[in-house]
Design an enzyme around this catalytic site. Structure first.
Site, PDB file in Angstrom:
ATOM      1  N   ASN A  93     -20.491 -13.948 -13.837  1.00  0.00           N
ATOM      2  CA  ASN A  93     -19.934 -12.794 -13.136  1.00  0.00           C
ATOM      3  C   ASN A  93     -21.095 -12.099 -12.437  1.00  0.00           C
ATOM      4  O   ASN A  93     -21.920 -11.454 -13.088  1.00  0.00           O
ATOM      5  CB  ASN A  93     -19.275 -11.863 -14.166  1.00  0.00           C
ATOM      6  CG  ASN A  93     -18.793 -10.559 -13.556  1.00  0.00           C
ATOM      7  OD1 ASN A  93     -18.766 -10.409 -12.334  1.00  0.00           O
ATOM      8  ND2 ASN A  93     -18.420  -9.617 -14.397  1.00  0.00           N
ATOM      9  N   LYS A 134     -21.013  -9.659 -10.461  1.00  0.00           N
ATOM     10  CA  LYS A 134     -20.791  -8.218 -10.259  1.00  0.00           C
ATOM     11  C   LYS A 134     -21.189  -7.840  -8.819  1.00  0.00           C
ATOM     12  O   LYS A 134     -20.953  -8.616  -7.903  1.00  0.00           O
ATOM     13  CB  LYS A 134     -21.550  -7.422 -11.321  1.00  0.00           C
ATOM     14  CG  LYS A 134     -21.203  -7.917 -12.742  1.00  0.00           C
ATOM     15  CD  LYS A 134     -21.718  -7.053 -13.838  1.00  0.00           C
ATOM     16  CE  LYS A 134     -21.287  -7.632 -15.189  1.00  0.00           C
ATOM     17  NZ  LYS A 134     -21.712  -6.817 -16.318  1.00  0.00           N
ATOM     18  N   HIS A 178     -11.978  -6.405 -16.131  1.00  0.00           N
ATOM     19  CA  HIS A 178     -13.337  -6.211 -16.634  1.00  0.00           C
ATOM     20  C   HIS A 178     -13.514  -4.744 -17.032  1.00  0.00           C
ATOM     21  O   HIS A 178     -12.983  -3.854 -16.375  1.00  0.00           O
ATOM     22  CB  HIS A 178     -14.363  -6.612 -15.566  1.00  0.00           C
ATOM     23  CG  HIS A 178     -15.748  -6.671 -16.126  1.00  0.00           C
ATOM     24  ND1 HIS A 178     -16.499  -5.549 -16.361  1.00  0.00           N
ATOM     25  CD2 HIS A 178     -16.492  -7.719 -16.568  1.00  0.00           C
ATOM     26  CE1 HIS A 178     -17.661  -5.904 -16.900  1.00  0.00           C
ATOM     27  NE2 HIS A 178     -17.674  -7.222 -17.034  1.00  0.00           N
ATOM     28  N   GLU A 200     -15.822  -2.738 -16.638  1.00  0.00           N
ATOM     29  CA  GLU A 200     -16.365  -1.869 -15.585  1.00  0.00           C
ATOM     30  C   GLU A 200     -15.274  -1.423 -14.628  1.00  0.00           C
ATOM     31  O   GLU A 200     -15.316  -0.326 -14.078  1.00  0.00           O
ATOM     32  CB  GLU A 200     -17.508  -2.614 -14.858  1.00  0.00           C
ATOM     33  CG  GLU A 200     -18.743  -2.693 -15.750  1.00  0.00           C
ATOM     34  CD  GLU A 200     -19.652  -3.877 -15.491  1.00  0.00           C
ATOM     35  OE1 GLU A 200     -19.535  -4.529 -14.440  1.00  0.00           O
ATOM     36  OE2 GLU A 200     -20.482  -4.161 -16.378  1.00  0.00           O
ATOM     37  N   GLU A 225     -15.026  -9.226 -24.416  1.00  0.00           N
ATOM     38  CA  GLU A 225     -16.290  -8.602 -24.053  1.00  0.00           C
ATOM     39  C   GLU A 225     -16.363  -7.213 -24.672  1.00  0.00           C
ATOM     40  O   GLU A 225     -15.834  -6.246 -24.098  1.00  0.00           O
ATOM     41  CB  GLU A 225     -16.414  -8.478 -22.529  1.00  0.00           C
ATOM     42  CG  GLU A 225     -16.399  -9.804 -21.807  1.00  0.00           C
ATOM     43  CD  GLU A 225     -17.109  -9.720 -20.469  1.00  0.00           C
ATOM     44  OE1 GLU A 225     -18.008 -10.527 -20.245  1.00  0.00           O
ATOM     45  OE2 GLU A 225     -16.775  -8.831 -19.665  1.00  0.00           O
ATOM     46  N   GLY A 269     -24.477  -5.897 -20.861  1.00  0.00           N
ATOM     47  CA  GLY A 269     -25.682  -5.423 -20.181  1.00  0.00           C
ATOM     48  C   GLY A 269     -26.623  -4.619 -21.056  1.00  0.00           C
ATOM     49  O   GLY A 269     -27.538  -3.969 -20.564  1.00  0.00           O
ATOM     50  N   SER A 288     -24.128  -9.829 -22.996  1.00  0.00           N
ATOM     51  CA  SER A 288     -25.527 -10.145 -23.315  1.00  0.00           C
ATOM     52  C   SER A 288     -25.738 -11.583 -23.788  1.00  0.00           C
ATOM     53  O   SER A 288     -26.601 -11.842 -24.630  1.00  0.00           O
ATOM     54  CB  SER A 288     -26.085  -9.141 -24.338  1.00  0.00           C
ATOM     55  OG  SER A 288     -26.090  -7.829 -23.791  1.00  0.00           O
TER      56      SER A 288
HETATM   57  P1  PGA Z   1     -23.870  -9.264 -19.342  1.00  0.00           P
HETATM   58  O1  PGA Z   1     -22.432  -8.973 -18.696  1.00  0.00           O
HETATM   59  O2  PGA Z   1     -23.949 -10.740 -19.620  1.00  0.00           O
HETATM   60  O3  PGA Z   1     -24.854  -8.802 -18.321  1.00  0.00           O
HETATM   61  O4  PGA Z   1     -23.927  -8.471 -20.617  1.00  0.00           O
HETATM   62  C1  PGA Z   1     -21.285  -9.667 -19.126  1.00  0.00           C
HETATM   63  C2  PGA Z   1     -20.090  -9.241 -18.315  1.00  0.00           C
HETATM   64  O5  PGA Z   1     -19.949  -8.049 -18.020  1.00  0.00           O
HETATM   65  O6  PGA Z   1     -19.246 -10.089 -17.945  1.00  0.00           O
END
Ligand code: PGA
Length: 247
Positions: A9, A11, A92, A94, A162, A168, A207
């Site tokens: 992803n 983003k 997601h 976010e 997630e 992150g 992560s």
């Molecule tokens: P990350 O994000 O691997 O940077 O923790 C995962 C995601 O949001 O899909």
């Protein structure tokens, strides 16, 4: 029986220069059995499809619930499909946080994806407060039921677990915590969809890095990963693809 899936992803990252990373991922993916997907920014989809060919599937990161209309700045599932995408990430955290997306909206977006032959990668996950209050399985059960449309099948839907606090942050749940949630999601899907509940691929996200991929991929009912930061560079993501392929 379930094919493994390494999903990236990107983003709000990625311009034409980053297609070189995709090219390097394609070389690795072409030699593996594992399915590979990258959710690029919408602006890159058609160029990413041209770069990735058959080796890597390309997806959008969101779509509108409607097919078209007066929604400035939004992108419909048919537009993603038209650009060459085969998948769409929905729900997601976010987007749930930044754009107030509810489970019902996530389900409607996933249905918009199905209507355009896109596989939905539906994301769910608890916040730190919810985990600390012992509500994780309640939250996961509610989000899974509400975000997954009745028309979902193991063929048109992937579920990504997630935990919001792991995205992150460098923090990862224990392997026991991941197993508990993934086994629970599997049982919920089988309860609702019968035998086809066993066909949904369940990804862990938050992560994931080359250094922790092996142990995460050994966990029960983990069929792959949804990877943010470590999907931006081929050096990292190729190591994750390899770890999954060998798991
Ligand atoms: P990350 O994000 O691997 O940077 O923790 C995962 C995601 O949001 O899909």
């Amino acid at each position: 029986m379930r094919r493994k899936l390494a999903a990236g992803n990107w983003k709000m990252n990625g311009t034409a220069a980053d297609l070189a990373e995709l090219e390097a991922m394609k070389a690795a993916a072409a030699t593996k059995q594992t399915d590979v997907l990258i959710g690029t920014p919408a602006t890159l989809i058609s160029r990413a499809v041209a770069t990735a060919g058959d080796a890597i599937a390309i997806g959008g990161q969101d779509c509108h619930t409607n097919a078209s209309g007066a929604h400035t700045g939004d992108i419909s599932a048919s537009m993603l499909a038209d650009a060459g995408a085969s998948h769409v990430i929905t729900g997601h955290s976010e987007r749930r946080v930044d754009h107030g997306e509810t489970d019902a909206i996530v389900a409607a977006k996933s249905e918009a994806g199905y209507a355009n032959d896109l596989t939905a990668v539906i994301c769910i996950g608890e916040s730190l407060e919810e985990r600390e209050a012992g509500q994780t399985l309640d939250v996961i059960g509610t989000q899974l039921a509400g975000s997954t449309p009745a028309a979902a099948t193991g063929a048109n839907t992937v579920i990504a677990y997630e935990p919001v606090w792991a995205i992150g942050t460098g923090k990862v749940p224990t392997l026991e915590q991941i197993a508990e949630v993934h086994d629970f999601m599997r049982s919920q899907l089988v309860e609702r969809f019968g035998e086809d509940g066993n066909a949904f691929r369940l990804l862990y996200g938050g992560s994931v890095k080359p250094s922790n991929a092996n142990e995460i991929f050994a966990v029960s009912n983990v069929d792959g990963a949804l990877v943010g930061g470590a999907s931006l560079k081929a050096s990292d993501f190729n190591a994750i693809i390899t770890a999954l392929d060998e798991a």
